[in-house]
Design a protein around this motif. Sequence first.
Motif, PDB file in Angstrom:
ATOM      1  N   LEU A  27       3.056   8.742   3.963  1.00 49.26           N
ATOM      2  CA  LEU A  27       1.700   8.219   3.790  1.00 49.26           C
ATOM      3  C   LEU A  27       0.702   9.281   4.226  1.00 49.26           C
ATOM      4  N   LYS A  65       4.620  -7.309   1.118  1.00 47.03           N
ATOM      5  CA  LYS A  65       3.900  -6.083   1.421  1.00 47.03           C
ATOM      6  C   LYS A  65       4.177  -5.807   2.888  1.00 47.03           C
ATOM      7  N   ARG A  66       3.943  -4.603   3.325  1.00 43.63           N
ATOM      8  CA  ARG A  66       4.137  -4.280   4.733  1.00 43.63           C
ATOM      9  C   ARG A  66       3.309  -5.257   5.574  1.00 43.63           C
ATOM     10  N   ALA A  79     -10.461   1.989   3.668  1.00 48.53           N
ATOM     11  CA  ALA A  79      -9.130   1.743   4.254  1.00 48.53           C
ATOM     12  C   ALA A  79      -8.223   1.397   3.083  1.00 48.53           C
ATOM     13  N   GLY A 131      -5.675   3.049   1.715  1.00 49.45           N
ATOM     14  CA  GLY A 131      -4.272   3.432   1.680  1.00 49.45           C
ATOM     15  C   GLY A 131      -3.998   4.801   1.095  1.00 49.45           C
TER      16      GLY A 131
END
Length: 547
Positions: free
Chosen positions: A156, A339-340, A389, A391
């Motif tokens: 990431l 999703k996480r 934010a 990702g």
Amino acid sequence: MTSVVTQAPERKTSQAADFDVLVIGAGFSGLYQLLCLRDRLGLSVQVLEAGAGVGGTWYWNRYPGARCDSESHSYCYSFSDELMREWEWSERYPGPAEILRYLNHVADRFDLKRDIRFNTRVSGSHYDETANLWRVSTDAGDVLTAQFLITAVGCLSSANIPNIAGLDTFEGRWYHTGQWPHEGVDFSGKRVGLIGTGSTGIQAAPVIAETAAHLTVFQRTANYSVPARNAPLTPEFRRYVKEHTGEIRRVMHSTVNGHPWPVADRLALETSPEERQALYEKAWETGGLRFRATFRDLVTDKAANDTAAAFIRNKIREIVKDPATAAKLSDFDHPYAAKRPPIDTDYFETFNRDNVALVDVRAEPIDRITPRGIRTRDVEYPLDIIVFATGFDGMTGSLLRMNIRGRDGLSLAKAWAAGPCNYLGLQVAGFPNLFMVTGPGSPSVLCNMPVAIEQHVNWITDCIAHMRMNGLKRIEPKDEAMDSWVAQVNAAANATLLPQAKHSWYLGANVPGKPRVFMPYAGGMAHYRKICADVAARNYEGFALSA
Ligand code: NAP
């Protein structure tokens, strides 16, 4: 404890190469990879790092509220008992500053920095078949060569900034959380717009709201979150960690997700509603990712998952006073943990503040960014600061932006045009002697990262040791091994509910044009560890090794 070779063979660099191994990235992966190759195998190694210091993800992600969601005593290396015992974490979940102190401590303790070239971004990596070398170019114009190239670039690290019209006209300041200014951002007296409600946005919102004049959270998809319950670690817990390093490591290495607790061996649907409710309440109070481990069918059975989703939805409705806001926050479109799953500190409570508003951009899409703020279909929201934010181009983005070319000039982007096919998440056919640490096709982001990283680094180190001891110069996977592995990655994902989150970055769905392929291996870390060990034991089955 580690399986890597501990007797260093004679130090020797291939005559034609600058180094035996080039490693890209000086986060958790790159530091440990350097240590293993240099100090255990005696190889010449150079690490190239874009940042000015060690830390990887934690070097860049210093946004307000940033905190790891693995528990600190497990978010660390486990290769050294001494290191585990001597380091003291202060809180249940470490923040960036403490993780950076830890990684600097490791780098200094093992004298790693002398082999790291900082402020050096890799711009191209080309395999020269005749010389059996990787030629790696940097943005400073240097070209370095090595027999092996190892990417330790994290999953990431390539920021995803959505292409919203008008951003270049915005007269305020804007930031992406993954490229946060090291000097910080002063929100006091400012009207702030926060786009994104993944793990990052959910951590950032409460902290920004404390100082901003006003915060508008732009939510596209409602997200589940469970309280983290962060707190200082007690002296008793710290003593427990020091006295049980071996046991903690054993549990981390035996569990599906690499965390220091097992998933409970009970089914949500075979538990009475009263007991299930009590167990969820207890997990909610305990906080953190352990919530997901309450029942073992939560990520495989939709009806079981629905019980967790209903519990969290009810909690949101209890916490958030405005029913319309609560309804938007709990209007989930995917199963819990598909999703996480974020964990938070007062995220839902934040929407009870007078200076915080929620905008549902599914109902009211963002039209454009104007000089004064964000305009949705219905309204213009005046803003001084926009925080993205939003990702990352996850798992493949950080690899593809390095312009990696293998045999006959084949680009990794072309090889992966339909998705990141590879063998064990470690290697790609056509790219000999290139290894990826926690690449797509490995458990990586579905696991407590240091556990996944140590397993990969140990395996790669053993593999290179094996090659040198047997006079082998080249390794790459066979096509049929790659095809079989891709099928196993797909099968593992399809045995869970994870692919049902249609907008998930696990599927590449957050980046326009990216192939929709479930990228991490969802078959569990312990199982994956055994597969990799078996492959090595069967003389690196599925790989072609040549002298
Ligand atoms: P993310 O999970 O991809 O979330 C991005 C958010 O931005 C989503 O809510 C997404 O909405 C929204 N978004 C993207 N483009 C948008 C657009 N054009 N308009 C409106 N909304 C938009 O990213 P993240 O929160 O940075 O987290 C990424 C990963 O980093 C996590 O899953 C986790 O693995 C890791 N992480 C870990 C921690 C930790 O350890 N505590 C903390 C932060 C991050 P949609 O859902 O609709 O796409």
